[in-house]
Enzyme design. Structure first.
Site, PDB file in Angstrom:
ATOM      1  CE  LYS A   1      38.872  46.523  36.839  1.00 52.68           C
ATOM      2  NZ  LYS A   1      37.807  45.617  37.187  1.00 52.68           N
TER       3      LYS A   1
ATOM      4  CE  LYS B   1      36.230  47.141  39.835  1.00 45.43           C
ATOM      5  NZ  LYS B   1      35.579  45.841  39.581  1.00 45.43           N
TER       6      LYS B   1
ATOM      7  CE1 TYR C   1      39.698  42.178  28.970  1.00 45.76           C
ATOM      8  CE2 TYR C   1      40.422  44.345  29.307  1.00 45.76           C
ATOM      9  CZ  TYR C   1      39.580  43.461  29.729  1.00 45.76           C
ATOM     10  OH  TYR C   1      38.964  43.357  30.752  1.00 45.76           O
TER      11      TYR C   1
ATOM     12  NE  ARG D   1      30.712  48.838  35.044  1.00 49.85           N
ATOM     13  CZ  ARG D   1      30.583  49.955  35.813  1.00 49.85           C
ATOM     14  NH1 ARG D   1      29.762  51.127  35.237  1.00 49.85           N
ATOM     15  NH2 ARG D   1      31.451  50.172  36.816  1.00 49.85           N
TER      16      ARG D   1
HETATM   17  C1  PBG Z   1      33.144  43.718  37.965  1.00 49.34           C
HETATM   18  C2  PBG Z   1      34.404  44.057  37.191  1.00 49.34           C
HETATM   19  C3  PBG Z   1      34.691  45.071  36.500  1.00 49.34           C
HETATM   20  C4  PBG Z   1      35.853  44.734  35.741  1.00 49.34           C
HETATM   21  C5  PBG Z   1      36.217  43.848  36.302  1.00 49.34           C
HETATM   22  N1  PBG Z   1      35.640  43.164  37.059  1.00 49.34           N
HETATM   23  C6  PBG Z   1      33.682  46.280  36.053  1.00 49.34           C
HETATM   24  C7  PBG Z   1      33.148  46.931  37.087  1.00 49.34           C
HETATM   25  O1  PBG Z   1      33.574  47.134  38.374  1.00 49.34           O
HETATM   26  O2  PBG Z   1      31.865  47.641  36.594  1.00 49.34           O
HETATM   27  C8  PBG Z   1      36.413  45.900  34.788  1.00 49.34           C
HETATM   28  C9  PBG Z   1      37.419  45.447  34.107  1.00 49.34           C
HETATM   29  C10 PBG Z   1      37.542  46.145  32.751  1.00 49.34           C
HETATM   30  O3  PBG Z   1      36.857  47.285  32.560  1.00 49.34           O
HETATM   31  O4  PBG Z   1      38.497  45.709  31.698  1.00 49.34           O
HETATM   32  N2  PBG Z   1      33.264  43.241  39.114  1.00 49.34           N
END
Ligand code: PBG
Length: 332
Positions: free
Chosen positions: A256, A202, A321, A212
């Protein structure tokens, strides 16, 4: 394998592109409803939903509406749904205790969905950010995101989700050692069949912005997540993380964001042959949607092409999504 290059006109590569039938015959990758995991946002209240402004077409739903949505997703053939909570301001604290409350929004949604649509797999999110006063995925002490104490909290969170009936635990936190700790706790508590889909690679990405907003963490976040999420310039490190998470007991792994990281998907799949997923994140969704709403691209075609690209890159499935919309198009 070295391709042999025959001279023209023996090699007219256009021959195998001449008709829909021949193109279908030689096509290497395909997209199906079976490949989709649908992330949804849940909020408090009853029988309502509200739009997420930076993700046109995406809503936050109350738990009862989430159960209805899951039933619809199951009817479309979508194999899994993933829950993200929009936590009330009062439930965001420094100790993040709401994260492992058996009755928090996410755990209530798991139970409601399992009751309404028992056959759709329910995936969760394990990280402290929806419950943390400062928007970080782990506890913050003197400006540092502390690893081992966070892992203990993530284990508590995992067990609460498993108790609520989750099928797939999705740690998105990027702490070290959490997969092993979570696996051991699940085994010890008799949750042998509960799976872990690790957000193994990630990246610290600007593409998470709309998410967010959706979970109400944008304003809260102090600083950035670069001491735990990966540097976008790195590729070998993704392989080390995937190897580490698989060796600690992850059943499936994720890369991701998705579209800017297809090279990582390919390397991960080729190196380990494990079930590999990509998350087409909120910013990717927003880009395609915004361009489509402006009439600048054909939204449906661009969406399906983007999802197919994940399959070509070696992914077994995609969190998107777009899942219900894609499913409707794929089901014809
Ligand atoms: C946080 C989390 C995030 C996403 C999923 N879980 C955002 C981040 O790491 O700040 C992002 C998913 C998305 O942008 O669709 N644990």
């Amino acid at each position: 394998m070295k391709p042999t290059v025959a001279p023209f006109p023996a090699a007219r590569l256009r021959r195998t592109r001449q008709s829909p039938a021949i193109r279908a015959l030689v096509r290497q990758s395909s997209l199906s409803v079976d490949d989709l995991i649908w992330p949804i946002f849940v909020r408090a209240g009853e029988d309502m939903e509200e739009p997420v402004p930076s993700m046109p077409g995406v809503v936050r739903r109350t738990v009862d509406r989430a159960a209805i949505a899951a039933t619809e997703a199951a009817a479309l053939g979508i194999p899994a749904i993933c829950i993200f909570p929009y936590t009330a301001q009062d439930d965001r604290t420094e100790d993040c205790a709401e994260a492992w409350s058996p009755d928090n929004l996410s755990n209530r949604a798991i139970r409601a969905i399992k009751a309404a649509a028992p056959d759709i797999a329910v995936m969760t999110d394990v990280a402290l950010d929806p419950y943390n006063i400062n928007g970080h995925d782990g506890f913050v002490v003197d400006g540092e995101i502390i690893n081992d104490e966070t892992v203990e909290a993530l284990v508590r969170m995992t067990l609460a989700q498993a108790e609520a009936g989750a099928d797939i635990i999705g740690p998105s936190d990027m702490m070290d050692g959490r997969i092993g700790a979570m696996r051991a706790a699940l085994e010890a508590q008799g949750h042998r069949n509960v799976m872990i889909l690790s957000y193994a690679a990630k990246y610290a990405s600007a593409f998470y912005g709309p998410f967010r907003d959706a979970v109400g963490a944008s304003g809260a976040l102090t600083g950035d997540k670069k001491t735990y999420q990966m540097d976008p310039g790195n590729s070998d490190e993704a392989l080390r993380l995937v190897q580490r998470d698989l060796s600690e007991g992850a059943d499936m792994v994720m890369v991701k964001p998705g579209m800017p990281y297809l090279d990582i998907c390919r390397r991960v799949k080729d190196s380990f042959g494990a079930p590999t997923f990509a998350y087409q994140v909120s910013g990717e969704y927003a880009m395609i949607r915004a361009a489509a709403l402006n009439g600048w691209i054909d939204g449906e075609k661009a969406m399906l092409e983007s999802l197919l690209a994940f399959k070509r890159a070696g992914c077994d499935g995609i969190l998107s999504y777009f899942a219900p919309e894609a499913a409707r198009l794929l089901n014809g």
